[in-house]
Design a protein around this motif. Sequence first.
Motif, PDB file in Angstrom:
ATOM      1  N   ASN A 122       0.788  -1.081   0.083  1.00  0.00           N
ATOM      2  CA  ASN A 122      -0.072  -0.001   0.013  1.00  0.00           C
ATOM      3  C   ASN A 122       0.938   1.159   0.043  1.00  0.00           C
ATOM      4  O   ASN A 122       2.141   1.181   0.034  1.00  0.00           O
ATOM      5  CB  ASN A 122      -1.012   0.131   1.258  1.00  0.00           C
ATOM      6  N   MET A 173      -7.367   2.028   8.923  1.00  0.00           N
ATOM      7  CA  MET A 173      -7.613   0.399   8.761  1.00  0.00           C
ATOM      8  C   MET A 173      -7.860  -0.335  10.252  1.00  0.00           C
ATOM      9  O   MET A 173      -8.257  -1.191  10.094  1.00  0.00           O
ATOM     10  CB  MET A 173      -5.996  -0.058   8.072  1.00  0.00           C
ATOM     11  N   TRP A 201      -0.986  -3.566   8.381  1.00  0.00           N
ATOM     12  CA  TRP A 201      -1.192  -2.576   7.081  1.00  0.00           C
ATOM     13  C   TRP A 201       0.143  -2.269   6.731  1.00  0.00           C
ATOM     14  O   TRP A 201       0.994  -1.661   7.396  1.00  0.00           O
ATOM     15  CB  TRP A 201      -2.197  -1.425   7.091  1.00  0.00           C
ATOM     16  N   CYS A 251      -4.114  -4.826  -1.446  1.00  0.00           N
ATOM     17  CA  CYS A 251      -4.901  -3.809  -1.971  1.00  0.00           C
ATOM     18  C   CYS A 251      -4.093  -2.767  -2.903  1.00  0.00           C
ATOM     19  O   CYS A 251      -4.888  -2.220  -3.934  1.00  0.00           O
ATOM     20  CB  CYS A 251      -5.524  -2.830  -0.914  1.00  0.00           C
ATOM     21  N   ALA A 256      -9.215   0.009   0.657  1.00  0.00           N
ATOM     22  CA  ALA A 256      -9.216  -1.098   1.497  1.00  0.00           C
ATOM     23  C   ALA A 256     -10.122  -2.184   1.089  1.00  0.00           C
ATOM     24  O   ALA A 256      -9.964  -3.246   1.258  1.00  0.00           O
ATOM     25  CB  ALA A 256      -9.180  -0.721   2.888  1.00  0.00           C
TER      26      ALA A 256
END
Length: 582
Positions: A349, A367, A375, A538, A546
């Motif tokens: 990400n 998140m 994450w 993602c 997300a």
Amino acid sequence: MDKYEVAEILNEIATLLELKGENPFKTRAYTNGARAIEALTEPLDKIVDEGRLGEIKGFGKALQEKVAALVETGKLEYYDKLKASVPEGLVAMTAIPGLGPKKVVAIHKALGIDSLDALETACKDGQIAPLSGFGKKSETKILEGIEHSRNYASRHHLDEAMLLAEPILDDLRAHPDTIRCSSAGSLRRSKETVHDVDFLVSSREPERIIDWFVHQPEVTSVLAQGDTKASVIIGRKGIQADLRVVSDAEFPSALAYFTGSKEHNIVMRQRAIERGLRLNEYGLFKSKEETRDPELRVNCATEEEIFRELELDYIPPELREDHGEFEAAENHTLPRLLEWTDLKGSLHNHSEWSDGRGTLREIADAMSDLGLSYWAITDHSKSSFQANGLDEKRLRQQIKAIAEVNQQLEDEGVDFRLLSGTEADIHTDGSLDFDDDLLAELDIVVASIHQSFQLEEKQMTERIIKAASNPHVHMIGHLTGRLLLSREAYKVNHQEIIDTCAKTGTWIELNASPYRLDMDWRHWRYAKSKGVKCVINCDAHRFEQAGHLRLGANVARKGWLTKEDVVNTRPLKELWELQVRD
DNA sequence: GCCGTTTTCGGCCCGACTGTTTTCAGTCG
């Protein structure tokens, strides 16, 4: 010539044969051959070399010879002659809805038309309507079809279709005359792109459901409206939506039928015939003849029961592609597929440090609020200057900043962690944008290609294999760089890369961006068979992305993947353990 | 063009909708 090129030529031969008015079953033999070739899991040239083409179902003498010639020489005299015997442009004309091979040939014979442009002019001049079998409406529809093919791609991204379909499905479910309803077709099977959106409803009042459907505010035009079926164009981008309404007793068989795929359905029907039954969209019947007699209906209240009658375990919609699901369903070896709620985070990400949005803390909060456990921040590396990629100095600052956010989270008792990482560019020679020393300091290293897409397959494959062999690389990002409906995949040898990753323990990403969905679902069964793990990422550049996790999981299901096959289903502690390499 | 545990010839999945027709061919999924 590789398998996709061979398959394309077989498909074109089929279309050309149709235009020549050949036996439709001969045509189908070529279409089936193309599908079988595409579905192969081992290299086509190897099969040809070892003289094993005849082992492929539906491959007789003629197809064996033709495919062998294409693979070995890249040429096929039969195809060249066939192509030369049909005016160029007729094939493109068959792509217009309502125009099949017969009508295309009729137009060509009468007016000598052999291109879309000429067809458009002829329609505007009113030359088509007087032809036998055509009329004013045909002319209008052809013009609309040409216009549509110019304005809109004929296929759409999966997320677009889902976003459009879900509110309509909710409303259908709430409609007082609806008994049961579902999406169907390629949307239900989670194909990476879809041509249209299919809905199925069971009701005692079909005309009321149809009437409600064609009067939805999103509907921009009604293509067809009958007693049990309607087709409309919905939304700004013009997606076709089809609705079928059936009785509730018919719902399970209709759902199976309209979910497809076409190839899957053919096998289902054949299984029914082998058991002295007849399967169509109205039910499974104890009859060899065409019937809808309720007396003869085998009572099946659900899709599951239809599969059971045909001596099969329940086949989830995503697997219904005739890609081996029947064998597995017979042998009770279908996998228990991943659920998107199994996913605990995303390992690729971006943030505002490169080309994403949001600060580290904002991302962590967002998140964590979604219920995720971790994450990874893997911003671009320095070579991707167009994306504000990080150099060594900024990456070291970011590692520190992430540690600080994690400390804050721990102090606040929040059970969530950011992971530090990079999406390191793979250079043309396969080396990475950072030295091993720096890579070793990161939690997660994604290696991806962002430039030099034009390399030959061999060089591209070697480039990726070298990156995958770096012990600090956890995974290869978006393996082929494809952008669905806009940019072709760069050429790589999937099998060689997967074999390497199996040896090195490198993971392969399933990039869940709706524009990528890369690596393609067709390759995951092979990867899985080699023990290569998948990571569903993602590749988020904004918070709302997300949501791509769900899309990625749907497509992973299509690749037969289970919770165990996917790395980011594991809690953080187990994730660390997985990372330890020999 | 492919296929076969009754068959090496005669089948090959099948029904809805449209537009053009006065009973149906073509197309589509």
